[in-house]
Enzyme design. Structure first.
Site, PDB file in Angstrom:
ATOM      1  N   LYS A 106      52.870  34.636  57.148  1.00  0.00           N
ATOM      2  CA  LYS A 106      51.831  35.649  57.337  1.00  0.00           C
ATOM      3  C   LYS A 106      52.098  36.369  58.643  1.00  0.00           C
ATOM      4  O   LYS A 106      52.662  35.785  59.582  1.00  0.00           O
ATOM      5  CB  LYS A 106      50.446  35.000  57.398  1.00  0.00           C
ATOM      6  CG  LYS A 106      49.306  35.947  57.065  1.00  0.00           C
ATOM      7  CD  LYS A 106      49.137  36.101  55.562  1.00  0.00           C
ATOM      8  CE  LYS A 106      47.928  36.920  55.207  1.00  0.00           C
ATOM      9  NZ  LYS A 106      47.599  36.797  53.778  1.00  0.00           N
TER      10      LYS A 106
HETATM   11  P1  NAD Z   1      40.432  45.418  52.665  1.00  0.00           P
HETATM   12  O1  NAD Z   1      40.733  45.851  54.036  1.00  0.00           O
HETATM   13  O2  NAD Z   1      40.848  46.282  51.524  1.00  0.00           O
HETATM   14  O3  NAD Z   1      38.840  45.183  52.507  1.00  0.00           O
HETATM   15  C1  NAD Z   1      38.096  44.372  53.362  1.00  0.00           C
HETATM   16  C2  NAD Z   1      36.625  44.670  53.084  1.00  0.00           C
HETATM   17  O4  NAD Z   1      35.828  43.743  53.829  1.00  0.00           O
HETATM   18  C3  NAD Z   1      36.171  46.067  53.502  1.00  0.00           C
HETATM   19  O5  NAD Z   1      35.263  46.590  52.551  1.00  0.00           O
HETATM   20  C4  NAD Z   1      35.440  45.807  54.822  1.00  0.00           C
HETATM   21  O6  NAD Z   1      34.438  46.781  55.100  1.00  0.00           O
HETATM   22  C5  NAD Z   1      34.823  44.457  54.516  1.00  0.00           C
HETATM   23  N1  NAD Z   1      34.441  43.729  55.711  1.00  0.00           N
HETATM   24  C6  NAD Z   1      35.141  43.531  56.860  1.00  0.00           C
HETATM   25  N2  NAD Z   1      34.403  42.816  57.734  1.00  0.00           N
HETATM   26  C7  NAD Z   1      33.231  42.558  57.119  1.00  0.00           C
HETATM   27  C8  NAD Z   1      32.051  41.868  57.498  1.00  0.00           C
HETATM   28  N3  NAD Z   1      31.951  41.302  58.700  1.00  0.00           N
HETATM   29  N4  NAD Z   1      31.035  41.814  56.609  1.00  0.00           N
HETATM   30  C9  NAD Z   1      31.148  42.381  55.396  1.00  0.00           C
HETATM   31  N5  NAD Z   1      32.225  43.047  54.973  1.00  0.00           N
HETATM   32  C10 NAD Z   1      33.240  43.133  55.832  1.00  0.00           C
HETATM   33  O7  NAD Z   1      41.028  43.945  52.526  1.00  0.00           O
HETATM   34  P2  NAD Z   1      41.372  43.132  51.197  1.00  0.00           P
HETATM   35  O8  NAD Z   1      42.807  43.310  50.923  1.00  0.00           O
HETATM   36  O9  NAD Z   1      40.364  43.438  50.147  1.00  0.00           O
HETATM   37  O10 NAD Z   1      41.192  41.636  51.736  1.00  0.00           O
HETATM   38  C11 NAD Z   1      39.919  40.983  51.754  1.00  0.00           C
HETATM   39  C12 NAD Z   1      40.132  39.499  51.817  1.00  0.00           C
HETATM   40  O11 NAD Z   1      40.915  39.124  50.690  1.00  0.00           O
HETATM   41  C13 NAD Z   1      40.891  38.997  53.047  1.00  0.00           C
HETATM   42  O12 NAD Z   1      40.415  37.721  53.391  1.00  0.00           O
HETATM   43  C14 NAD Z   1      42.311  38.890  52.546  1.00  0.00           C
HETATM   44  O13 NAD Z   1      43.087  37.963  53.300  1.00  0.00           O
HETATM   45  C15 NAD Z   1      42.049  38.401  51.135  1.00  0.00           C
HETATM   46  N6  NAD Z   1      43.167  38.611  50.231  1.00  0.00           N
HETATM   47  C16 NAD Z   1      43.612  39.874  49.932  1.00  0.00           C
HETATM   48  C17 NAD Z   1      44.700  40.009  49.067  1.00  0.00           C
HETATM   49  C18 NAD Z   1      45.207  41.351  48.632  1.00  0.00           C
HETATM   50  O14 NAD Z   1      46.136  41.385  47.811  1.00  0.00           O
HETATM   51  N7  NAD Z   1      44.633  42.456  49.088  1.00  0.00           N
HETATM   52  C19 NAD Z   1      45.325  38.867  48.535  1.00  0.00           C
HETATM   53  C20 NAD Z   1      44.829  37.602  48.853  1.00  0.00           C
HETATM   54  C21 NAD Z   1      43.737  37.500  49.706  1.00  0.00           C
END
Ligand code: NAD
Length: 418
Positions: A106
């Site tokens: 990561k």
């Molecule tokens: P992203 O940046 O697209 O979205 C994150 C969202 O969370 C946004 O809507 C943001 O406003 C919101 N957010 C941030 N802080 C917040 C808070 N304190 N309270 C409420 N909402 C909040 O990111 P993503 O890719 O959707 O990732 C989200 C989670 O999923 C992370 O933990 C990431 O590690 C995990 N994840 C993502 C992927 C992927 O393929 N995108 C894969 C595995 C895990």
């Protein structure tokens, strides 16, 4: 938030807990709990006004026993060494639980991307790719998107690597745009697996996702797709939120319209189809059938956990529960589909993307989705078998038991090296 939880400690506690159900030598357990190496670097870029800016960046390669290190790159002000170490460790066990031939890595850069222009983000991304070049490669370490990074950054990353290496190597990074070697279905994959895993959990409990009430925290890539797909399976999305707050409708929100509103205004807040607004804490404690945390780690601490009323939680985010919250929810018999399975769709389709890049042969979206469905359903079934056979306390413990055993097998089968 009352708890200030170090995610790396959370990971280590999860491993200790699962290891107590396995016959593991102490020395080997220590190996499973520490990254093999961590790069910490400072990147200096020129801002648009000509001034210089130095930002901290990290890449952790946690364990490569089962294949090349694999894991995303996050741009967020909260990025730090321990967070990156934890996220890289979760990747090891995530790849193992869905049985794809990767280890875990990561990376991250400690910036708030909204403070930078697009040109500046490109310079930062290229500087990071340049710094990482000796460590990464199609057979060595394969980054991907994470919070605040997406196809655009992945395309720049690939271009930087290929230019410096004077070759074509699309499999050096995944999550690219389709015209840059990306896979069909990659953008939707994380939300898709979160919902497939939730659907399986409902079925395991003799219930159905159809008609279930759902709350989703975080409306980025993972959260909004999960909301959309759960809605398409007949669930009712009663609340969604982002970092600015949330919206609620007892009758159910239209996830696509909410997304359009967020695209226009920057937030789900103010969506005209909602009945009322609510805070993130209120959303997390709603009395719903399914809760999907899809924001950041440690979103649910012990205080919030005591007030949680959801029956099932499917963790789209990585590490959304603190260890204390996890224990409280286990005592309350909340069924938690752990992150390392629920959100494994992202890395699974990244694996498919890498396979397609290596073969220079591309699949259509239906094939990608069908293959993903079978990986997640098989992994869920294996999890349940282990959970029942070993009489384990939670599905999370079962996931780690399955995953740790696979990593140990690969390590043992490699034999001794002086
Ligand atoms: P992203 O940046 O697209 O979205 C994150 C969202 O969370 C946004 O809507 C943001 O406003 C919101 N957010 C941030 N802080 C917040 C808070 N304190 N309270 C409420 N909402 C909040 O990111 P993503 O890719 O959707 O990732 C989200 C989670 O999923 C992370 O933990 C990431 O590690 C995990 N994840 C993502 C992927 C992927 O393929 N995108 C894969 C595995 C895990």
């Amino acid at each position: 938030m009352t708890e200030d939880v170090n995610p790396f400690k959370s990971l280590q506690q999860q491993l200790d807990q699962a290891a107590s159900y396995l016959d593991i030598d102490d020395g080997l357990l220590e190996r499973l709990k520490q990254p093999e190496r961590v790069l910490e670097t400072n990147l200096t870029i020129k801002r648009d006004d000509g001034s210089l800016d130095t930002v901290q960046a990290y890449r952790s390669q946690f364990n490569g026993d089962r294949g090349p290190y694999k894991g995303g790159i996050r741009y967020h002000p909260g990025v730090n060494r321990d967070e990156v170490k934890a996220l890289s460790g979760w990747m090891v066990y995530k790849c193992a639980v869905v049985d794809i031939p990767f280890g875990g890595g990561k990376g991250g850069i400690a910036i708030d991307p909204s403070n930078y222009s697009v040109d500046e983000i490109e310079r930062i991304t290229r500087a990071f790719a340049t710094e990482l070049r000796p460590l990464i490669g199609e057979e060595k370490d394969i980054p991907a998107p994470d919070v605040n990074t997406g196809q655009r950054e992945m395309n720049w990353f690939k271009d930087t690597y290929e230019t410096l290496e004077d070759t074509t190597a699309p499999g050096v990074i995944t999550g690219k745009a389709p015209d840059s070697g990306g896979s069909a279905g990659r953008v939707e994959a994380t939300g898709r697996s979160t919902v497939i895993a939730a659907r399986e959990a409902f079925e395991y409990l003799g219930r159905s996702i159809e008609g279930a009430s759902v709350a989703v925290q975080g409306y980025g890539n993972a959260g909004w797709i999960a909301a959309k797909l759960a809605h398409s399976m007949g669930a009712q999305i009663v609340a969604v939120s982002d970092s600015s707050g949330g919206v609620y409708s007892k009758e159910g929100l239209n996830p696509v319209r909410v997304r359009e509103h967020k695209d226009e205004t920057g937030s789900v807040v103010g969506y005209e189809g909602a009945e009322s607004e609510l805070t993130n804490e209120e959303l997390l404690t709603l009395d719903v059938d399914l809760l999907i945390p899809a924001a950041l780690e440690n979103a649910i601490d012990e205080e919030i956990a005591s007030d949680i009323s959801a029956d099932i939680i499917s963790e789209a985010a990585n590490g959304p529960l603190t260890p204390k919250a996890d224990n409280i929810l286990a005592d309350k018999d909340v069924h938690i589909v752990p992150d390392i399975l629920a959100n494994a769709g992202g890395v699974t389709v990244s694996y498919f993307e890498w396979v397609q890049n290596r073969q220079r042969f591309y699949w259509d979206e239906k094939r990608v989705n069908d293959e993903l469905e079978s990986v997640i359903v098989n992994a869920f079934d294996t999890l349940i078998d282990t959970y029942e056979e070993k009489n384990l306390p939670t599905l999370r413990t079962a996931a780690y038991v399955v995953a740790i055993q696979r990593v140990i097998n690969a390590y043992d089968q490699g034999g001794a090296w002086p």
